[in-house]
Design a protein around this motif. Structure first.
Motif, PDB file in Angstrom:
ATOM      1  N   LEU A 170       8.671   7.622  -9.170  1.00 58.99           N
ATOM      2  CA  LEU A 170       9.219   7.215 -10.433  1.00 58.99           C
ATOM      3  C   LEU A 170      10.456   8.367 -10.935  1.00 58.99           C
ATOM      4  N   GLY A 171      11.502   8.112 -10.941  1.00 54.17           N
ATOM      5  CA  GLY A 171      12.416   9.126 -11.528  1.00 54.17           C
ATOM      6  C   GLY A 171      13.209   8.480 -12.638  1.00 54.17           C
ATOM      7  N   ARG A 172      13.804   9.270 -13.449  1.00 59.77           N
ATOM      8  CA  ARG A 172      14.358   8.884 -14.811  1.00 59.77           C
ATOM      9  C   ARG A 172      15.909   8.378 -14.239  1.00 59.77           C
ATOM     10  N   LYS A 173      16.383   8.810 -13.402  1.00 61.29           N
ATOM     11  CA  LYS A 173      17.895   8.456 -13.086  1.00 61.29           C
ATOM     12  C   LYS A 173      18.039   7.876 -11.502  1.00 61.29           C
ATOM     13  N   ALA A 174      17.087   7.118 -11.316  1.00 63.00           N
ATOM     14  CA  ALA A 174      17.124   6.418  -9.999  1.00 63.00           C
ATOM     15  C   ALA A 174      16.077   5.220 -10.254  1.00 63.00           C
ATOM     16  N   PRO A 175      16.199   4.390  -9.293  1.00 56.27           N
ATOM     17  CA  PRO A 175      15.348   3.310  -9.058  1.00 56.27           C
ATOM     18  C   PRO A 175      13.843   3.914  -8.546  1.00 56.27           C
ATOM     19  N   ALA A 176      12.670   3.028  -9.170  1.00 56.47           N
ATOM     20  CA  ALA A 176      11.400   3.409  -8.640  1.00 56.47           C
ATOM     21  C   ALA A 176      11.438   3.219  -6.935  1.00 56.47           C
ATOM     22  N   LEU A 177      11.145   4.162  -6.315  1.00 52.21           N
ATOM     23  CA  LEU A 177      11.001   4.149  -4.866  1.00 52.21           C
ATOM     24  C   LEU A 177       9.586   4.205  -4.231  1.00 52.21           C
ATOM     25  N   ILE A 178       9.312   3.197  -3.267  1.00 53.78           N
ATOM     26  CA  ILE A 178       8.280   2.889  -2.768  1.00 53.78           C
ATOM     27  C   ILE A 178       8.062   3.094  -1.169  1.00 53.78           C
ATOM     28  N   ALA A 179       7.373   4.072  -0.662  1.00 53.29           N
ATOM     29  CA  ALA A 179       6.999   4.075   0.690  1.00 53.29           C
ATOM     30  C   ALA A 179       6.153   3.121   1.442  1.00 53.29           C
ATOM     31  N   ILE A 180       6.795   2.312   2.149  1.00 49.96           N
ATOM     32  CA  ILE A 180       5.847   1.408   2.932  1.00 49.96           C
ATOM     33  C   ILE A 180       5.796   1.706   4.185  1.00 49.96           C
ATOM     34  N   TYR A 181       4.615   1.641   4.802  1.00 54.11           N
ATOM     35  CA  TYR A 181       4.213   2.087   6.224  1.00 54.11           C
ATOM     36  C   TYR A 181       3.986   0.785   7.105  1.00 54.11           C
ATOM     37  N   ASP A 182       4.838   0.384   7.940  1.00 56.03           N
ATOM     38  CA  ASP A 182       4.860  -0.819   8.454  1.00 56.03           C
ATOM     39  C   ASP A 182       5.849  -0.687   9.759  1.00 56.03           C
ATOM     40  N   ASP A 183       5.613  -1.219  10.922  1.00 58.67           N
ATOM     41  CA  ASP A 183       6.736  -1.242  11.865  1.00 58.67           C
ATOM     42  C   ASP A 183       7.792  -2.218  11.873  1.00 58.67           C
ATOM     43  N   LYS A 184       7.476  -3.164  11.043  1.00 54.33           N
ATOM     44  CA  LYS A 184       8.515  -4.339  10.833  1.00 54.33           C
ATOM     45  C   LYS A 184       8.940  -4.383   9.551  1.00 54.33           C
ATOM     46  N   GLN A 185       8.208  -4.034   8.335  1.00 61.28           N
ATOM     47  CA  GLN A 185       8.614  -4.439   7.073  1.00 61.28           C
ATOM     48  C   GLN A 185       8.677  -3.040   6.347  1.00 61.28           C
ATOM     49  N   GLY A 186       8.546  -1.811   6.921  1.00 60.28           N
ATOM     50  CA  GLY A 186       8.235  -0.763   6.456  1.00 60.28           C
ATOM     51  C   GLY A 186       9.654   0.168   6.267  1.00 60.28           C
ATOM     52  N   ALA A 190      -1.384   3.389  16.199  1.00 63.50           N
ATOM     53  CA  ALA A 190      -1.358   3.461  14.589  1.00 63.50           C
ATOM     54  C   ALA A 190      -0.083   2.572  13.956  1.00 63.50           C
ATOM     55  N   GLN A 191       0.911   2.621  14.621  1.00 65.87           N
ATOM     56  CA  GLN A 191       2.230   2.174  14.213  1.00 65.87           C
ATOM     57  C   GLN A 191       2.431   0.817  14.504  1.00 65.87           C
ATOM     58  N   LYS A 192       1.463   0.032  14.923  1.00 64.83           N
ATOM     59  CA  LYS A 192       1.704  -1.261  15.411  1.00 64.83           C
ATOM     60  C   LYS A 192       0.643  -2.374  14.614  1.00 64.83           C
ATOM     61  N   GLY A 193       1.272  -3.351  13.623  1.00 63.60           N
ATOM     62  CA  GLY A 193       0.695  -4.184  12.992  1.00 63.60           C
ATOM     63  C   GLY A 193      -0.535  -3.714  12.274  1.00 63.60           C
ATOM     64  N   ARG A 194      -1.742  -4.252  12.413  1.00 58.16           N
ATOM     65  CA  ARG A 194      -3.116  -3.897  11.624  1.00 58.16           C
ATOM     66  C   ARG A 194      -3.761  -2.659  12.107  1.00 58.16           C
ATOM     67  N   ASN A 195      -3.287  -2.064  12.907  1.00 62.94           N
ATOM     68  CA  ASN A 195      -3.903  -0.555  13.506  1.00 62.94           C
ATOM     69  C   ASN A 195      -3.583   0.456  12.522  1.00 62.94           C
ATOM     70  N   LYS A 196      -2.639   0.198  11.627  1.00 56.89           N
ATOM     71  CA  LYS A 196      -2.300   1.197  10.574  1.00 56.89           C
ATOM     72  C   LYS A 196      -3.321   1.431   9.511  1.00 56.89           C
ATOM     73  N   TYR A 197      -4.421   0.407   9.530  1.00 55.27           N
ATOM     74  CA  TYR A 197      -5.487   0.252   8.372  1.00 55.27           C
ATOM     75  C   TYR A 197      -6.784   1.065   9.013  1.00 55.27           C
ATOM     76  N   ARG A 198      -6.590   1.973   9.925  1.00 57.03           N
ATOM     77  CA  ARG A 198      -7.554   2.329  10.483  1.00 57.03           C
ATOM     78  C   ARG A 198      -8.108   3.777   9.637  1.00 57.03           C
ATOM     79  N   ASP A 199      -9.317   3.669   9.110  1.00 59.47           N
ATOM     80  CA  ASP A 199      -9.624   4.816   8.110  1.00 59.47           C
ATOM     81  C   ASP A 199     -11.213   4.647   7.958  1.00 59.47           C
ATOM     82  N   TYR A 200     -11.857   5.655   8.896  1.00 61.17           N
ATOM     83  CA  TYR A 200     -13.165   5.457   9.015  1.00 61.17           C
ATOM     84  C   TYR A 200     -14.281   6.530   8.154  1.00 61.17           C
ATOM     85  N   ASP A 201     -15.110   5.929   7.911  1.00 65.91           N
ATOM     86  CA  ASP A 201     -16.320   6.606   7.163  1.00 65.91           C
ATOM     87  C   ASP A 201     -17.306   7.113   8.212  1.00 65.91           C
ATOM     88  N   LEU A 202     -17.336   8.546   8.342  1.00 60.65           N
ATOM     89  CA  LEU A 202     -17.947   9.053   9.625  1.00 60.65           C
ATOM     90  C   LEU A 202     -19.445   9.870   8.729  1.00 60.65           C
TER      91      LEU A 202
END
Length: 775
Positions: A383-399, A579-591
């Motif tokens: 979020l900057g003063r002199k720019a639009p809000a920028l959002i990093a989206i992680y996805d192979d098709k809509q990222g 990881a960069q395909k579909g729902r695989n990006k959500y992997r986040d394990y509690d070991l």
């Protein structure tokens, strides 16, 4: 009894899921997000009734998905208002607001590697980026310089970078604690468990205006320290092990911290001392007040579904009903930021994109268009003063880099470019001989041995990747899924590993899966019986989403481990190869390392002996536990609302106890020698004050592997000793041996590994002509 409880649970779940969504969402829940902010800040703020707006996200600043990719991870801006975006696998990109074009930087330009997970700009306009396994790289306005294990952070894997607002020091969050570059001293300092941190695995960092620091760990909550006492004392705020069964409460909602930020109330006077902190977690948002002494939390709109999906099936607590719209959009919060001018709060989510809330009343002002929102995985907000809000989206098709559809598309240039490049940060000073005796004495003062049946987390290894043989599994090794159920190498008696699934299961498992019979990907484990790398895994079967929706706890992979007398290192290798395909990006394990028991329900509900988190692991990581035998353990790879829990390898190495005179060799290695060289003449070490001091610490750490208090210090102190050995021009045999033991690799080490594997497989083929031909 167990079956009856499961039947009751299934009936409850069927009843829940049969309700229409609007009815489920209108159930009474407790406590409003806006009221949480009010209580945390201690201010009687009046809500502003603003209309909620729904918008679409569109590519920002001409971001080209086909060229720049859909996997941005981090965003920052420099003094010229140039936008810097780190990506996974595609280096870092710089947007020039004057030229209105993007420029890419990769390893060809001097980066340590092309996987970038953190970006920050310091007070002299140097750009710092954090890598997968090459520390940090710094841009001085003209070129890049990389700082690794010898001259920068102690950890190669960088998760976040933050700049202190008071002194301009740069703090780097790594897998081996915090590294701090002091601008005034032009040197580096390090903070680990030895300094009082609850963990060496640091996920995020945030600063208050007075320089006080908040540190988020991967699974051990939050630590804070005061600038006034030079960060000498760390106060820890742990999160609960189990998911809270309420929509709000006191304390943190989870010990798994995704992100931290400092926000302030909108007022005419000065902000509250230290501001207010927001903690983004997989179980909602934590809010800090009182300079860090108090935390409270609010959950997401799916909190009841997530609670009902737990194994022990607690009933969601609805004792304090609130409006549905006052909850966060979902439980899994990835990041939170506040606009400097308007004070609006932006919240990013794992599936639901982003929403903007009024900081005074907490009402939602803007939300993403719900169409396709399930795939909007927000990795970063800027979020900057002199720019639009920028959002990093992680996805192979809509990222990609996104902004709101109606936002101003341009970035206003900042200061004029400076022609003279800034000086690079100074490299870390080499350890001195005088720095070692206090460390050695401290390690020698640990006397409490790790008793049989207990364990602790040792650390990460992001460097070795698929080149395990010789470094891991010298007592026992399992390559998961390469055959069914896996390929075992039982090199020493008394060890056993079996992989199954947990008790919260609807179908059979685990499943073995081979994606590629052979591959050149260095992140894939090498198989000495085929002479190549085979991309394979065992998973828990949760790819069947009809059976295992994201809110279902489990089934999880359960790794049953048996070890004989002595102290051992149990290492699990994880590689999110897709990881960069579909729902695989959500992997986040509690070991979790658990005590084994016949009653698996009892194990499922028990307190862990040690805990770690597996996140952002497309690069491949070994998670290492120290355990004491004789004993039987379970390492639970918790799905943690991910898509499919999977594992590539399990390795065990003896650390103390009765070492066998000769182990069973790996295939092809009966006559092929592949081991660290022997230091024939130690006089060069013995006669040098620095080298002998480093050697004494190293030996002391070897002797302390069975001491509980020394486990968390093993890797940081060995890296410190290795730095001294390099600075003191130690004999090459000593350097090679130490690199071998702590997973440091040189290009020559990689060549020697490949050559040794080739020779061994050729020897193996002589007695096994069909080796490498199996399908």
């Amino acid at each position: 009894m167990v079956e009856k409880r499961r039947d009751a649970e299934a009936q409850r779940r069927r009843g829940r899921t049969s309700e229409p969504p609007w009815l489920r969402l209108r159930r009474p829940v407790s406590f409003a997000f806006g009221f949480l902010l009010i209580l945390a800040l201690g201010a009687a703020l009046l809500p502003q009734l603003l209309a909620q707006e729904t918008v679409k996200l569109v590519p920002a600043l001409g971001w080209d998905l086909a060229v720049q990719g859909g996997f941005p991870t981090s965003i920052a801006a420099d003094a010229q208002n140039a936008i810097w975006v780190g990506t996974e696998g595609n280096g870092v990109w710089r947007y020039d607001p004057r030229e209105k074009k993007w420029i890419q930087f990769t390893t060809k330009d001097g980066l340590g590697d092309d996987d970038v997970y953190a970006v920050a700009v310091d007070k002299v306009n140097r750009v710092w980026i954090g890598h997968l396994n090459h520390g940090v790289s710094v841009w001085n306005g003209e070129k890049w310089k990389n700082y690794g294990l010898l001259d920068g952070p102690l950890g190669d894997r960088v998760f976040a970078i933050a700049v202190c607002p008071t002194d301009g020091d740069v703090w780097v969050a790594t897998d081996c604690g915090l590294a701090r570059y002091s601008v005034a001293k032009e040197d580096w300092d390090y903070y680990t468990r030895a300094s009082g941190l609850p963990s060496n695995q640091i996920q995020c960092v945030a600063f208050a205006p007075n320089g006080d620091i908040l540190v988020g760990t991967q699974c051990d909550g939050i630590a804070r320290a005061r600038a006034a006492d030079q960060y000498k004392k760390w106060h820890s705020v742990p999160g609960p092990l189990k998911m809270p069964n309420s929509s709000k409460g006191e304390g943190l909602p989870s010990g798994l911290i995704n992100d931290l930020s400092i926000i302030f109330p909108e007022s005419k006077g000065p902000p509250a001392e230290g501001g207010m902190g927001l903690a983004a977690t997989p179980m909602g948002v934590g809010a800090m007040s009182g300079g860090g002494d108090k935390w409270s939390f609010i959950r997401g709109a799916d909190w009841q579904v997530n609670v009902s999906g737990l194994f022990d099936g607690p009933i969601p607590d609805q004792s304090m009903p609130i409006k549905e719209e006052d909850l966060a959009m979902e439980d899994w919060v990835t990041c939170a930021r506040q606009e400097e001018k308007t004070r609006r709060i932006w919240i990013g989510y794992r599936r639901k994109g982003v929403e903007v809330r009024n900081s005074e009343g907490g009402e939602t002002m803007i939300r993403c268009d719900p169409e396709g929102a399930a795939s909007l995985f927000v990795r970063a907000l800027w979020l900057g003063r002199k720019a639009p809000a920028l959002i990093a989206i992680y996805d192979d098709k809509q990222g990609g880099l996104k902004t709101f559809q109606d936002a101003t598309a341009s970035v206003e240039p900042g200061a004029e470019p400076v022609k003279t490049p800034a000086a690079f940060p100074a490299p870390a000073k080499a350890p001195t001989a005088e720095s070692f005796p206090p460390l050695t004495n401290s390690v020698g003062g640990f006397h409490e041995e790790l008793p049989a049946g207990e364990g602790d987390f040792l650390g990460d290894d992001w460097r070795t990747q698929g080149d395990w043989l010789g470094r891991y599994g010298n007592s026992f090794a399992m390559l998961c899924g390469v055959i069914i159920p896996g390929r075992n190498f039982e090199n020493e008696p008394g060890f056993a590993v079996r992989i199954g699934v947990g008790p919260h299961v609807k179908n059979s498992g685990p499943f073995s899966y081979i994606e590629n019979l052979t591959t050149e990907n260095p992140r894939v484990l090498y198989d000495p019986t085929i002479g190549q790398r085979r991309e394979a895994e065992q998973n828990d079967g949760s790819f069947k989403e009809a059976d295992y929706p994201p809110d279902w706890e489990g089934p999880d992979l359960w790794v049953d481990v048996t070890v004989p007398e002595g102290t051992h290192c149990v290492s699990l290798y994880f590689h999110n190869n897709d990881a960069q395909k579909g729902r695989n990006k959500y992997r986040d394990y509690d070991l979790q390392l658990l005590t084994w028991a016949e009653d698996r329900d009892e194990v499922q509900k028990s307190e862990p002996l040690a805990r770690a988190r597996v996140t952002d692991f497309a690069g491949g990581v070994y998670k290492m536990f120290v355990v004491a035998g004789p004993a039987h353990y379970v390492v639970r790879v918790g799905r943690n609302r991910s898509f499919v829990t999977k594992l590539q390898g399990v390795f065990i190495d003896r650390l103390t106890g009765e070492f066998p005179e000769k182990r069973q060799p790996f295939p092809g290695f009966a006559d092929e020698e592949y081991s660290p060289p022997t230091l024939e003449d130690s006089s060069a070490v013995d006669n040098d004050a620095l080298l002998s001091a480093a050697q004494e610490l190293w030996s002391g750490l070897d002797e302390a592997f069975d001491k509980r208090a020394a486990i968390g210090l093993q890797l940081p102190l060995r890296l410190w000793a290795y730095r001294a050995a390099v600075a003191g021009a130690a004999p090459s045999a000593l350097l090679a041996t130490w690199r071998w033991q702590i997973g440091i690799w040189t290009p020559q080490d990689r060549r020697e590994f490949r050559e040794a594997m080739t020779r061994a497989f050729e020897a193996y083929q002589k007695s096994n002509p069909d080796a490498g031909k199996e399908k």
